[in-house]
Design a protein around this motif. Sequence first.
Motif, PDB file in Angstrom:
ATOM      1  N   ILE A 114       0.850  -1.195   0.000  1.00 39.46           N
ATOM      2  CA  ILE A 114       0.000   0.000   0.000  1.00 39.46           C
ATOM      3  C   ILE A 114       0.885   1.243   0.000  1.00 39.46           C
ATOM      4  O   ILE A 114       1.392   1.643   1.059  1.00 39.46           O
ATOM      5  CB  ILE A 114      -0.960   0.011   1.201  1.00 39.46           C
ATOM      6  CG1 ILE A 114      -1.808  -1.268   1.220  1.00 39.46           C
ATOM      7  CG2 ILE A 114      -1.858   1.250   1.155  1.00 39.46           C
ATOM      8  CD1 ILE A 114      -2.806  -1.337   2.333  1.00 39.46           C
ATOM      9  N   PRO A 115       1.115   1.851  -1.155  1.00 39.65           N
ATOM     10  CA  PRO A 115       1.954   3.058  -1.220  1.00 39.65           C
ATOM     11  C   PRO A 115       1.378   4.169  -0.345  1.00 39.65           C
ATOM     12  O   PRO A 115       0.171   4.265  -0.125  1.00 39.65           O
ATOM     13  CB  PRO A 115       1.913   3.442  -2.710  1.00 39.65           C
ATOM     14  CG  PRO A 115       1.520   2.184  -3.415  1.00 39.65           C
ATOM     15  CD  PRO A 115       0.615   1.447  -2.476  1.00 39.65           C
ATOM     16  N   ASP A 116       2.261   5.001   0.135  1.00 39.69           N
ATOM     17  CA  ASP A 116       1.842   6.058   1.043  1.00 39.69           C
ATOM     18  C   ASP A 116       1.008   7.118   0.325  1.00 39.69           C
ATOM     19  O   ASP A 116       1.323   7.540  -0.793  1.00 39.69           O
ATOM     20  CB  ASP A 116       3.067   6.729   1.658  1.00 39.69           C
ATOM     21  CG  ASP A 116       2.678   7.796   2.663  1.00 39.69           C
ATOM     22  OD1 ASP A 116       2.257   7.422   3.771  1.00 39.69           O
ATOM     23  OD2 ASP A 116       2.768   8.987   2.323  1.00 39.69           O
ATOM     24  N   PHE A 117      -0.075   7.515   0.984  1.00 40.91           N
ATOM     25  CA  PHE A 117      -0.876   8.628   0.454  1.00 40.91           C
ATOM     26  C   PHE A 117      -0.933   9.795   1.432  1.00 40.91           C
ATOM     27  O   PHE A 117      -1.394  10.881   1.085  1.00 40.91           O
ATOM     28  CB  PHE A 117      -2.299   8.157   0.138  1.00 40.91           C
ATOM     29  CG  PHE A 117      -3.046   7.582   1.308  1.00 40.91           C
ATOM     30  CD1 PHE A 117      -3.690   8.401   2.222  1.00 40.91           C
ATOM     31  CD2 PHE A 117      -3.108   6.202   1.491  1.00 40.91           C
ATOM     32  CE1 PHE A 117      -4.382   7.870   3.308  1.00 40.91           C
ATOM     33  CE2 PHE A 117      -3.792   5.663   2.579  1.00 40.91           C
ATOM     34  CZ  PHE A 117      -4.433   6.497   3.485  1.00 40.91           C
ATOM     35  N   CYS A 118      -0.429   9.597   2.661  1.00 43.61           N
ATOM     36  CA  CYS A 118      -0.509  10.652   3.672  1.00 43.61           C
ATOM     37  C   CYS A 118       0.279  11.889   3.258  1.00 43.61           C
ATOM     38  O   CYS A 118      -0.117  13.019   3.577  1.00 43.61           O
ATOM     39  CB  CYS A 118       0.000  10.127   5.016  1.00 43.61           C
ATOM     40  SG  CYS A 118      -1.109   8.937   5.824  1.00 43.61           S
ATOM     41  N   HIS A 119       1.402  11.694   2.567  1.00 43.42           N
ATOM     42  CA  HIS A 119       2.222  12.849   2.205  1.00 43.42           C
ATOM     43  C   HIS A 119       1.526  13.754   1.185  1.00 43.42           C
ATOM     44  O   HIS A 119       1.939  14.896   0.983  1.00 43.42           O
ATOM     45  CB  HIS A 119       3.575  12.387   1.644  1.00 43.42           C
ATOM     46  CG  HIS A 119       3.492  11.721   0.303  1.00 43.42           C
ATOM     47  ND1 HIS A 119       3.091  10.412   0.148  1.00 43.42           N
ATOM     48  CD2 HIS A 119       3.748  12.189  -0.945  1.00 43.42           C
ATOM     49  CE1 HIS A 119       3.115  10.096  -1.141  1.00 43.42           C
ATOM     50  NE2 HIS A 119       3.519  11.154  -1.817  1.00 43.42           N
ATOM     51  N   LYS A 120       0.453  13.246   0.561  1.00 47.53           N
ATOM     52  CA  LYS A 120      -0.245  14.044  -0.446  1.00 47.53           C
ATOM     53  C   LYS A 120      -1.186  15.080   0.165  1.00 47.53           C
ATOM     54  O   LYS A 120      -1.576  16.032  -0.508  1.00 47.53           O
ATOM     55  CB  LYS A 120      -1.028  13.115  -1.376  1.00 47.53           C
ATOM     56  CG  LYS A 120      -0.131  12.182  -2.192  1.00 47.53           C
ATOM     57  CD  LYS A 120      -0.945  11.305  -3.126  1.00 47.53           C
ATOM     58  CE  LYS A 120      -0.045  10.393  -3.953  1.00 47.53           C
ATOM     59  NZ  LYS A 120      -0.819   9.525  -4.888  1.00 47.53           N
ATOM     60  N   GLY A 128       6.135   8.530   1.221  1.00 44.89           N
ATOM     61  CA  GLY A 128       6.361   8.058  -0.142  1.00 44.89           C
ATOM     62  C   GLY A 128       7.780   7.576  -0.321  1.00 44.89           C
ATOM     63  O   GLY A 128       8.478   7.229   0.636  1.00 44.89           O
ATOM     64  N   GLU A 144      10.004   2.963   0.726  1.00 40.19           N
ATOM     65  CA  GLU A 144       8.623   3.441   0.719  1.00 40.19           C
ATOM     66  C   GLU A 144       8.258   3.795   2.153  1.00 40.19           C
ATOM     67  O   GLU A 144       8.032   2.918   2.990  1.00 40.19           O
ATOM     68  CB  GLU A 144       7.679   2.373   0.178  1.00 40.19           C
ATOM     69  CG  GLU A 144       6.205   2.761   0.212  1.00 40.19           C
ATOM     70  CD  GLU A 144       5.867   3.919  -0.735  1.00 40.19           C
ATOM     71  OE1 GLU A 144       5.113   4.812  -0.316  1.00 40.19           O
ATOM     72  OE2 GLU A 144       6.368   3.915  -1.875  1.00 40.19           O
ATOM     73  N   ASN A 146       5.871   4.678   4.663  1.00 37.24           N
ATOM     74  CA  ASN A 146       4.426   4.646   4.859  1.00 37.24           C
ATOM     75  C   ASN A 146       4.047   4.198   6.271  1.00 37.24           C
ATOM     76  O   ASN A 146       2.962   3.667   6.497  1.00 37.24           O
ATOM     77  CB  ASN A 146       3.754   3.748   3.811  1.00 37.24           C
ATOM     78  CG  ASN A 146       4.279   2.312   3.857  1.00 37.24           C
ATOM     79  OD1 ASN A 146       5.099   1.963   4.705  1.00 37.24           O
ATOM     80  ND2 ASN A 146       3.808   1.478   2.940  1.00 37.24           N
ATOM     81  N   GLN A 149       0.986   5.992   7.784  1.00 41.34           N
ATOM     82  CA  GLN A 149      -0.220   5.453   7.169  1.00 41.34           C
ATOM     83  C   GLN A 149      -0.591   4.104   7.776  1.00 41.34           C
ATOM     84  O   GLN A 149      -1.762   3.847   8.100  1.00 41.34           O
ATOM     85  CB  GLN A 149       0.010   5.312   5.669  1.00 41.34           C
ATOM     86  CG  GLN A 149      -1.094   4.622   4.902  1.00 41.34           C
ATOM     87  CD  GLN A 149      -0.774   4.577   3.427  1.00 41.34           C
ATOM     88  OE1 GLN A 149      -0.936   5.568   2.731  1.00 41.34           O
ATOM     89  NE2 GLN A 149      -0.305   3.432   2.940  1.00 41.34           N
TER      90      GLN A 149
END
Length: 475
Positions: A114-120, A128, A144, A146, A149
């Motif tokens: 599950i790639p990180d999305f929090c940094h977005k 990421g 990666e 994460n 997350q």
Amino acid sequence: MAAHQQNKPSGERNRKNTQNGSRTLQVQWGRAWEVDWFSLASIIFLLMFAPLIVYYFIMSCDQYQCSLMDPLVDLLTGNKHLSDIWNKTPVLTYKAAGMYTLWVAFQVVLYVFIPDFCHKFLPGYAGGVQEGAITPAGVVNKYEINGLQAWIITHVLWFANAYYFHFFSPTIIFDNWIPLLWCANILGYIVSTFALIKGYFFPTSAADCKFTGNFFYDYMMGIEFNPRIGKWFDFKLFFNGRPGIVAWTLINLSYAAKQQELYGQVTNSMILVNVLQGIYVLDFFWNEAWYLKTIDICHDHFGWYLGWGDCVWLPYLYTLQGLYLVNHPVQLGTANAIGILMLGLIGYYIFRVTNHQKDLFRRTNGNCKIWGKKPEYIECSYMSMDGTKHYSKLMTSGFWGWARHFNYTGDLMGSLAYCLTCGFDHILPYFYIIYMTILLTHRCIRDEHRCFSKYGKDWKRYTAAVPYRLLPGIF
């Protein structure tokens, strides 16, 4: 030590396992190449007794209300035999094995797939794909990031179950604590043994391996620098952060739930433990990219010390305060609770700001302001293995002008706050501050030995400018 390297030594990019000219860099980077008798004796002692220490502490809480003396008294007076204590110890169960397997597998899925999305959407968070520090062989690994997350997803599911789904009791960790200990030990020994075999037969980067020829030392301290499976599964990052540190706050929550179940309330001391240690855990994951540049990732190899330690030592001994408070609930007076909270928060502030000052100094090559002023520093030089001269800057401003490892001072203040929540009736919850004091003092000495070997007379200039290690005016 706060240091900014203007450029990486080319010798560190191209180190070979040769005798010619390599001794300087060998003491600068990672674990030893040769083992003296004292180090070997220490290694064997830890391999033999560290698992027994963990068992003794957990058994004392299970059978002796967290008293460390009563088991010894029973054994020495003949009231009980070792077999009596062992037979009363909960055994490994299928339930615990299933729980632990599911837990580790879940964390692997969160880490790898599950790639990180929090940094977005979180300003200031570095998640990421991130680059780690250059290894001795010149490898720059990508990670990666994460962890935050994974922590969020795990805890959202935990609270959803506790308040809505009710698939399992929130006391499930406490209720299976000793059977889970056997599972953690099994994983710790499996991953440590696999890392040793992998280092010998199929290392990720052969040039980053170190062999002493001594089985016990290589098993304990590790052979491979950054063992990996595939592109993203990095043993060091996964086991340092997951599953142990993600579990840390869940373990404390389970202790709080057990206290509620037993006594009808959660004491303010238990709340303080959950809050203060929760801040520490969240800080770790918020700054996980920064963690890639710390001693654990940049210098330590992966062996039993990290593999077993992260699976067993960390989750079982770092959470002793919550376990103690289940057996001995402490309701602190308002003044004491506020004092402990302030001690923990001030310690965290020092820890975080000190590290921020170092990172800012590194990122800007000293072109920044520390406490409103341009930072002072000492220009240092060192020689790489190929004879090239390089330069570094050692900051002497801000908290780094107070002591050479003032971030550790803040860490120790927080550690003491955790322990003070438990009162003074037993020594067991104070193991953490005792252990952290020994660990961080040893790290100071080890780090400074490496820096003296690297910078020589320039390091003496730095220690003259900043004469104290941890406590200004004292040590």
